[in-house]
Design a protein around this motif. Structure first.
Motif, mmCIF file in Angstrom:
data_model
loop_
_atom_site.group_PDB
_atom_site.id
_atom_site.type_symbol
_atom_site.label_atom_id
_atom_site.label_comp_id
_atom_site.label_asym_id
_atom_site.label_seq_id
_atom_site.Cartn_x
_atom_site.Cartn_y
_atom_site.Cartn_z
ATOM 1 N N PHE A 34 -28.830 143.911 -56.764
ATOM 2 C CA PHE A 34 -29.367 143.138 -57.873
ATOM 3 C C PHE A 34 -30.201 141.963 -57.374
ATOM 4 O O PHE A 34 -29.902 141.367 -56.345
ATOM 5 N N SER A 35 -31.247 141.641 -58.122
ATOM 6 C CA SER A 35 -32.009 140.431 -57.848
ATOM 7 C C SER A 35 -31.893 139.522 -59.063
ATOM 8 O O SER A 35 -31.666 139.994 -60.180
ATOM 9 N N PHE A 36 -32.040 138.231 -58.843
ATOM 10 C CA PHE A 36 -31.816 137.252 -59.899
ATOM 11 C C PHE A 36 -32.934 136.226 -59.906
ATOM 12 O O PHE A 36 -33.392 135.786 -58.859
ATOM 13 N N GLU A 37 -33.349 135.844 -61.101
ATOM 14 C CA GLU A 37 -34.320 134.773 -61.297
ATOM 15 C C GLU A 37 -33.756 133.849 -62.367
ATOM 16 O O GLU A 37 -33.162 134.312 -63.344
ATOM 17 N N PHE A 38 -33.946 132.555 -62.206
ATOM 18 C CA PHE A 38 -33.435 131.579 -63.158
ATOM 19 C C PHE A 38 -34.567 130.754 -63.747
ATOM 20 O O PHE A 38 -35.527 130.433 -63.057
#
Length: 76
Positions: A34-38
Motif C-alpha cells: 500500500f502507498s499513502f498520501e495525506f
C-alpha cells in the motif's frame, strides 16, 4: 462544531499533525503493498490509501469525533 478560539484551533491542528506523523511512521515500516498520501488542514485530514497489488484507491477522512450532550457520537 461550535466556535473555537485561535489557540483551540491551533491545538486541534497540532493534535491532527501528531496523529498523521504517527501513522506515517507505522506505514513506512511496511509499505510494500500500500502507498499513502495525506492532506491536512486544521483538525481534519484526508488520507489516500492505494493498494498497489489490486490497483484500487481509497479515501479515508480523519476528523475528531463530535458528541452530543448524552455522549453519543454525532459524526460516525
Amino acid at each position: 462544531m461550535g466556535y473555537k478560539s485561535i489557540e483551540e484551533q491551533k491545538q486541534a491542528a497540532r493534535n491532527t499533525n501528531e496523529l498523521l506523523d504517527h501513522l506515517v511512521k507505522i506505514i513506512e515500516q511496511n509499505d510494500d503493498r500500500f502507498s499513502f498520501e495525506f492532506a491536512s488542514g486544521g483538525e481534519k485530514a484526508v488520507m489516500e490509501i492505494f493498494d498497489k497489488e489490486k490497483k484500487i484507491g481509497y479515501a479515508v477522512k480523519i476528523e475528531p469525533i463530535e458528541y452530543n450532550e448524552n455522549g453519543e457520537a454525532l459524526n460516525l
